[in-house]
Design an enzyme around this catalytic site. Structure first.
Site, short mmCIF file in Angstrom:
data_model
loop_
_atom_site.label_atom_id
_atom_site.label_comp_id
_atom_site.label_asym_id
_atom_site.label_seq_id
_atom_site.Cartn_x
_atom_site.Cartn_y
_atom_site.Cartn_z
N ARG A 79 0.82 -1.22 0.00
CA ARG A 79 0.00 0.00 0.00
C ARG A 79 0.86 1.27 0.00
O ARG A 79 0.49 2.27 0.61
CB ARG A 79 -0.96 0.03 1.20
N SER A 127 -10.85 -0.16 2.87
CA SER A 127 -10.11 -0.33 4.13
C SER A 127 -9.70 1.04 4.65
O SER A 127 -9.05 1.80 3.93
CB SER A 127 -8.82 -1.12 3.90
N GLU A 158 -5.06 4.13 6.05
CA GLU A 158 -4.69 3.91 4.65
C GLU A 158 -5.24 5.06 3.82
O GLU A 158 -4.72 5.42 2.78
CB GLU A 158 -5.31 2.58 4.20
N1 EPU Z 1 -11.18 -10.45 9.53
C1 EPU Z 1 -11.89 -10.53 10.70
N2 EPU Z 1 -12.88 -9.61 10.90
C2 EPU Z 1 -13.18 -8.66 10.00
C3 EPU Z 1 -12.42 -8.57 8.83
C4 EPU Z 1 -11.42 -9.49 8.61
O1 EPU Z 1 -11.66 -11.39 11.56
O2 EPU Z 1 -14.11 -7.88 10.28
C5 EPU Z 1 -10.17 -11.49 9.26
C6 EPU Z 1 -10.71 -12.46 8.20
O3 EPU Z 1 -11.43 -13.50 8.77
C7 EPU Z 1 -9.45 -12.97 7.55
C8 EPU Z 1 -8.53 -11.77 7.65
O4 EPU Z 1 -9.04 -10.92 8.66
O5 EPU Z 1 -8.90 -14.03 8.28
C9 EPU Z 1 -8.36 -11.03 6.34
O6 EPU Z 1 -9.60 -10.49 5.92
P1 EPU Z 1 -9.92 -10.09 4.39
O7 EPU Z 1 -9.68 -11.24 3.51
O8 EPU Z 1 -11.26 -9.46 4.34
O9 EPU Z 1 -8.77 -9.05 4.02
P2 EPU Z 1 -8.18 -7.77 4.79
O10 EPU Z 1 -6.78 -8.07 5.17
O11 EPU Z 1 -9.09 -7.31 5.88
C10 EPU Z 1 -7.16 -6.74 2.62
C11 EPU Z 1 -7.15 -5.43 1.90
C12 EPU Z 1 -8.45 -5.24 1.13
C13 EPU Z 1 -8.61 -6.40 0.15
C14 EPU Z 1 -8.59 -7.71 0.95
C15 EPU Z 1 -8.66 -8.94 0.09
C16 EPU Z 1 -5.73 -3.96 3.23
C17 EPU Z 1 -5.66 -2.77 4.13
N3 EPU Z 1 -6.95 -4.33 2.84
O12 EPU Z 1 -8.18 -6.67 3.62
O13 EPU Z 1 -8.34 -4.04 0.37
O14 EPU Z 1 -9.79 -6.30 -0.59
O15 EPU Z 1 -7.36 -7.79 1.72
O16 EPU Z 1 -7.43 -9.18 -0.49
O17 EPU Z 1 -4.70 -4.53 2.89
C18 EPU Z 1 -8.80 -1.70 0.39
O18 EPU Z 1 -7.58 -1.52 0.39
O19 EPU Z 1 -9.60 -0.74 0.38
C19 EPU Z 1 -9.31 -3.06 0.45
C20 EPU Z 1 -10.60 -3.31 0.56
#
Ligand code: EPU
Length: 335
Positions: free
Chosen positions: A163, A235, A331
């Site tokens: 990012r 995010s 972010e």
């Molecule tokens: N999780 C939770 N609770 C929540 C959200 C997530 O426990 O409310 C846990 C999920 O169960 C999973 C882990 O966190 O084990 C990861 O969750 P998720 O796959 O939704 O991905 P993220 O790390 O929360 C990142 C990016 C997103 C992108 C997703 C999918 C960042 C800051 N965000 O989110 O990007 O869509 O991965 O690859 O890196 C964005 O940048 O605006 C964005 C949406």
């Protein structure tokens, strides 16, 4: 012809749906118009907007807002394996993904439905479902805001990271990305389907760039609110990167903590998980809240102000600091 408007509401131009006025406003569709507006408003504070999907406006803007709206996608050259494609910065990112799918060009299918414009995408090196933009960027063409000279940054010179890029660090606010050159893959191209949720959605379906994009779109729609119906900026925070020592303390207390090993010294953990563990998923105060399906997203339930969103983000940061001794970094760009 370049048109300068006055006292323009920025509500339609930010996906949080925040009302804030800009003293001056111009929509630019070419490099010539961009140079014209930057020359005319040389000594005026300038806010550059692409898709408005990564900003939080906390007050009226006493300067000029420049909406980067140049359009165009063109294949510059191709061989058996790749196509070199130039895209103007004002193209909507997802429209470019659809264009690539229609032309059977791979590499960005996992990045379907990310809000925002093509010109903004390299600044924070957008990423999702196991793919980051830097994997397909050949170069970025820019205009220096002060000298108005054109520059080209190779992929390496962009210094992409999680990012982040040189445009968010060393050269913050110094260059405007006017065009991005991509190297997309012709078929067959190796698909990235290892992200758990994609595997589940795809099950036995044939694996093509189109089916991966469909899976990504289905997952995003199920978790992430559509800014057209519920204002948000994706995010709000970055996923924090912990040292091994910090991570061991956390994992001893919460053996189930999801994590990704970045390198031998650092582990990344999902901020959404921390926020949920702190009991804030679905938390609402007045017109703002933490999304009930993805805790990393802050939503505007109606007429929220930027200040209310900022206050909620500070509350989340302090709860996470108190409970886990971890600092969450936004972010989103706070204006
Ligand atoms: N999780 C939770 N609770 C929540 C959200 C997530 O426990 O409310 C846990 C999920 O169960 C999973 C882990 O966190 O084990 C990861 O969750 P998720 O796959 O939704 O991905 P993220 O790390 O929360 C990142 C990016 C997103 C992108 C997703 C999918 C960042 C800051 N965000 O989110 O990007 O869509 O991965 O690859 O890196 C964005 O940048 O605006 C964005 C949406």
């Amino acid at each position: 012809m370049l048109k300068i408007e006055e006292n323009v509401s920025l509500l339609p131009y930010n996906t949080f749906g925040i009302e804030a006025k800009s003293k001056y406003f111009a929509r630019v569709c070419s490099n010539r118009e961009l140079i014209e507006v930057l020359t005319q408003f040389k000594n005026t504070p300038t806010l550059l907007l692409g898709g408005g999907s990564n900003i939080l406006l906390t007050h009226d803007f006493d300067g000029i807002t420049v909406l980067l709206s140049s359009k165009g996608i063109a294949i510059q050259s191709e061989n058996k394996k790749h196509a070199i494609v130039t895209v103007q910065s004002g193209e909507v990112w997802h429209d470019f993904v659809l264009w690539a799918l229609n032309n059977n060009l791979g590499g960005i299918e996992n990045l379907a439905l990310i809000p925002g414009s093509v010109g903004a995408a390299p600044i924070q090196n957008i990423g999702a479902y196991g793919v980051e933009l830097n994997a397909v960027v050949e170069s970025c063409q820019t205009l220096n805001r002060k000298s108005l000279q054109r520059h080209e940054f190779s992929n390496k010179e962009c210094q992409f990271g999680y990012r982040t890029s040189i445009f968010k660090t060393q050269l913050k606010d110094q260059h405007i990305i006017t065009q991005v050159t991509f190297k997309l893959h012709k078929m067959p191209h190796s698909l990235e389907c290892s992200y758990g949720a994609i595997e589940q959605v795809m099950e036995a379906k044939p694996k093509t760039i189109q089916s991966v994009a469909e899976a990504v779109i289905a997952i995003r729609k199920s978790k992430l609110p559509d800014p057209k119906t519920l204002g948000n900026s994706g995010s709000f925070f970055k996923n924090p990167e912990l040292t091994n020592a910090q991570f061991t303390i956390l994992q001893n207390q919460y053996p189930e903590v999801p994590h990704y090993i970045i390198n031998p010294a650092q582990v990344k953990i999902p901020a959404g998980w921390l926020i949920e563990k702190a009991g804030l998923k679905g938390y609402r105060i007045g017109s703002v809240g933490v999304h009930d399906k993805q805790a990393l997203v802050i939503v505007n339930y109606g007429k929220a102000t930027g200040i209310e969103i900022l206050q909620l983000s500070k509350h989340i940061q302090s709860e996470i600091k108190n409970k886990f001794d971890i600092t969450l970094e936004p972010e989103v760009n706070i204006i």
